[in-house]
Enzyme design. Structure first.
Site, short mmCIF file in Angstrom:
data_model
loop_
_atom_site.label_atom_id
_atom_site.label_comp_id
_atom_site.label_asym_id
_atom_site.label_seq_id
_atom_site.Cartn_x
_atom_site.Cartn_y
_atom_site.Cartn_z
N LYS A 9 0.83 -1.22 0.00
CA LYS A 9 0.00 0.00 0.00
C LYS A 9 0.86 1.27 0.00
O LYS A 9 0.59 2.19 -0.76
CB LYS A 9 -0.92 0.05 1.23
CG LYS A 9 -2.00 -0.98 1.27
CD LYS A 9 -3.01 -0.69 2.38
CE LYS A 9 -2.40 -0.61 3.78
NZ LYS A 9 -1.85 -1.88 4.30
N ARG A 84 -9.62 1.42 8.52
CA ARG A 84 -9.19 0.08 8.90
C ARG A 84 -10.28 -0.67 9.65
O ARG A 84 -10.10 -1.84 9.97
CB ARG A 84 -7.95 0.16 9.79
CG ARG A 84 -6.64 -0.12 9.07
CD ARG A 84 -5.56 0.00 10.11
NE ARG A 84 -4.32 -0.65 9.78
CZ ARG A 84 -3.27 -0.01 9.26
NH1 ARG A 84 -3.35 1.24 8.93
NH2 ARG A 84 -2.15 -0.67 9.06
N ARG A 123 11.51 -6.03 5.12
CA ARG A 123 11.52 -4.60 4.77
C ARG A 123 12.19 -3.74 5.85
O ARG A 123 12.24 -4.10 7.02
CB ARG A 123 10.11 -4.11 4.44
CG ARG A 123 9.28 -3.71 5.62
CD ARG A 123 7.95 -3.13 5.15
NE ARG A 123 7.05 -2.96 6.27
CZ ARG A 123 5.80 -2.57 6.15
NH1 ARG A 123 5.29 -2.32 4.97
NH2 ARG A 123 5.05 -2.43 7.23
N ARG A 153 11.16 -1.72 11.36
CA ARG A 153 10.10 -1.15 12.18
C ARG A 153 9.85 -2.08 13.36
O ARG A 153 9.87 -3.29 13.23
CB ARG A 153 8.81 -1.04 11.35
CG ARG A 153 8.62 0.32 10.73
CD ARG A 153 7.52 0.31 9.71
NE ARG A 153 6.21 -0.12 10.22
CZ ARG A 153 5.09 0.00 9.53
NH1 ARG A 153 5.09 0.53 8.33
NH2 ARG A 153 3.94 -0.41 10.03
N ARG A 164 -0.55 -8.33 13.62
CA ARG A 164 -1.10 -7.36 12.65
C ARG A 164 -1.92 -8.06 11.57
O ARG A 164 -2.95 -7.56 11.15
CB ARG A 164 0.04 -6.54 12.02
CG ARG A 164 0.63 -5.56 13.03
CD ARG A 164 1.93 -4.99 12.55
NE ARG A 164 1.78 -4.24 11.32
CZ ARG A 164 2.77 -4.08 10.43
NH1 ARG A 164 3.94 -4.63 10.63
NH2 ARG A 164 2.56 -3.37 9.37
#
Ligand code: AMP
Length: 219
Positions: A9, A84, A123, A153, A164
């Site tokens: 996204k 969300r 990532r 992160r 998540r």
């Protein structure tokens, strides 16, 4: 733009926003930026974000409402990471109606669960400017935009990723049903080369915007 964590996204919304010349509004980026700048509302949300849970609807709706009221959002924005929950989606519909924002175009980025986990664990983001970095840039350890150091992160650690993805299934996936019946809803296969996904997204958004214009005209 709808999609699970790791669906792409952020990358795709940023490209789409520059293609259309409108701001990229990422609620995750806004929260992380708020934490870096020491803003109270973001600092309060920090523990929730680090656990991979959702920040409460009232806070998120207020943040987005304030952002969409700014001048640069008048011609539209690419929303990434919001809504969300169904309650956020209802608030966005109400906002679009009262602020005469025009019809909402909703695109879902579909990526298989196995690919999501692989992407999220590998990532990295820049510690200075917060931009996400894709391989092969990740291997250099440095941000391609500003030269800052790359970090993982806090919420891209494996246990948090599982939470998540579970939160996505539980709270965000129902949005697909919420939007599916609309002529302004479409889905794109996000498990393709980056440039292909961008091209398909752009084409999809143009075509759905055409439908939106017809809806607006009462056709
Ligand atoms: P993201 O960068 O979009 O993955 O967002 C990172 C984290 O910020 C999420 O895991 C949530 O904790 C929080 N967050 C971002 N957007 C929202 C939202 N619309 N509603 C609730 N929490 C959000």
């Amino acid at each position: 733009m709808l999609g699970a964590p790791g669906a792409g996204k952020g990358t795709q919304a940023s490209r789409l926003a520059s293609d259309f010349g409108v701001p990229h509004v990422s609620t995750g980026d806004m929260l992380r930026d708020g934490i870096r700048r020491g803003l109270a509302v973001a600092l309060e949300a920090r523990a929730t974000i680090d656990r991979g849970e959702l920040v409460d609807d009232a806070t998120m709706i207020a943040i987005v409402q304030e952002r969409l009221a700014r001048d640069d959002a008048r011609r539209g924005v690419v929303l990434d990471g919001f809504p969300r929950t169904v309650s956020q989606a209802r608030a966005l519909d109400a906002l679009a109606e009262t602020d005469d924002m025009g019809a909402l175009v909703v695109v879902e980025l579909n990526v298989p669960a196995g690919v999501l986990i692989e992407r999220l664990t590998s990532r990295r983001v820049c510690a200075d400017c917060g931009r996400g970095q894709e391989p092969p840039a990740v291997a250099t350890g440095l941000c391609q935009q500003c030269g800052g150091r790359l970090l993982q992160r806090q919420d891209d650690r494996e246990d948090v990723i599982r939470e998540r993805l579970a939160v996505y299934e539980r709270s965000t996936r129902p949005l697909v049903n919420y939007y599916r019946g609309r002529p302004t809803f479409g889905a794109v296969n996000g498990d393709q080369p980056l440039a292909t996904v961008s091209r398909e997204l752009q084409r999809m958004v143009r075509s759905l915007s055409g439908n939106a214009a017809l809806v607006g005209a009462g056709v």
